[in-house]
Design a protein around this motif. Structure first.
Motif, PDB file in Angstrom:
ATOM      1  N   THR A 295      45.318  51.718  41.086  1.00  0.00           N
ATOM      2  CA  THR A 295      45.104  50.337  41.508  1.00  0.00           C
ATOM      3  C   THR A 295      44.229  50.234  42.741  1.00  0.00           C
TER       4      THR A 295
ATOM      5  N   CYS B 122      40.597  50.956  41.862  1.00  0.00           N
ATOM      6  CA  CYS B 122      40.047  49.809  41.118  1.00  0.00           C
ATOM      7  C   CYS B 122      39.772  48.640  42.061  1.00  0.00           C
ATOM      8  N   ASN B 123      40.633  48.450  43.062  1.00  0.00           N
ATOM      9  CA  ASN B 123      40.422  47.373  44.032  1.00  0.00           C
ATOM     10  C   ASN B 123      39.126  47.563  44.811  1.00  0.00           C
TER      11      ASN B 123
ATOM     12  N   CYS C  32      36.593  46.314  42.565  1.00  0.00           N
ATOM     13  CA  CYS C  32      36.899  44.950  42.112  1.00  0.00           C
ATOM     14  C   CYS C  32      36.822  44.808  40.594  1.00  0.00           C
ATOM     15  N   ARG C  33      37.229  45.876  39.904  1.00  0.00           N
ATOM     16  CA  ARG C  33      37.265  45.828  38.445  1.00  0.00           C
ATOM     17  C   ARG C  33      38.120  46.988  37.940  1.00  0.00           C
ATOM     18  N   GLU C  34      38.557  46.868  36.717  1.00  0.00           N
ATOM     19  CA  GLU C  34      39.327  47.924  36.063  1.00  0.00           C
ATOM     20  C   GLU C  34      38.370  49.049  35.686  1.00  0.00           C
ATOM     21  N   LEU C  35      38.730  50.270  36.006  1.00  0.00           N
ATOM     22  CA  LEU C  35      37.879  51.423  35.714  1.00  0.00           C
ATOM     23  C   LEU C  35      38.376  52.226  34.513  1.00  0.00           C
ATOM     24  N   LYS C  36      39.399  51.705  33.854  1.00  0.00           N
ATOM     25  CA  LYS C  36      39.944  52.383  32.679  1.00  0.00           C
ATOM     26  C   LYS C  36      38.842  52.537  31.634  1.00  0.00           C
TER      27      LYS C  36
END
Length: 149
Positions: A3, A6-7, A10-14
Motif C-alpha cells: 500500500t 502504491c501511495n 498514486c496508483r495500484e501497481l498490481k
C-alpha cells in the motif's frame, strides 16, 4: 507492491513489472541488476530521482534482496522503497518517471560478512555492591529509593 509503495505512485501497481516504472533505456539496465539479484543472490541498492506529474522531484532509495523459499532459489525478490525526504506533495502528486542516480551491487560473500554480528562494546560487569544508607550501589552509581517526603 504494498500500500505505501502504491501511495507513492498514486496508483495500484498490481500486475505491473518493475521495469514498467522506468523509461525503456533505464528499464534495460535495471533488468540486468534485477537478474543479478535473482541469479547471483546479490542485493542491489539504487539511488533514484523520481519526478511527479507536476515536475517536482524527490530522492528515493530502493533496496532489492533475493528471497529463498525453503532454501531454494526461487527468483523471488523482496524490494523496499524509502523517500529520503518527505515533501508535502508525496502521495498526492503521482510519480510518473524516475531515473537511477546510483547503483550498488552487494555480492553474497559481502552480504555474509555484513550480516555477521560485530563484537559488541560492553562495559565491565561490576557486581552490585552492598547497600549503603538509604541507597544501593551499582558500579559507580548510587540509587536511592524515593517516595516519601
Amino acid at each position: 507492491a504494498g500500500t505505501r509503495i502504491c501511495n507513492l505512485y498514486c496508483r495500484e501497481l498490481k500486475d505491473q513489472t518493475f521495469g514498467s516504472l522506468w523509461d525503456p533505456e533505464t528499464a534495460l539496465a535495471n533488468a540486468t541488476l534485477v537478474r543479478s539479484v535473482g541469479e547471483d543472490m546479490s542485493a542491489v541498492v539504487l539511488g533514484v530521482e523520481a519526478y511527479s506529474s507536476r515536475g517536482r522531484s524527490v530522492a528515493l532509495e530502493i533496496v532489492l534482496r533475493p528471497l529463498l523459499l525453503n532454501g531454494c532459489r526461487n527468483r523471488r525478490i523482496l524490494g523496499s522503497i524509502a523517500a529520503l525526504d518527505a515533501p508535502f506533495w508525496l502521495g498526492v502528486d503521482p510519480i510518473v518517471c524516475q531515473s537511477v542516480t546510483s547503483a550498488r551491487i552487494i555480492m553474497p560473500d559481502e552480504i555474509e560478512r555484513l550480516g555477521k554480528p560485530q563484537p559488541a562494546m560492553t562495559s565491565p560487569q561490576t557486581p552490585i555492591l552492598k547497600s549503603e544508607k538509604n541507597g544501593r550501589r551499582y558500579g559507580h552509581l548510587s540509587v536511592f529509593d524515593g517516595g516519601g517526603s
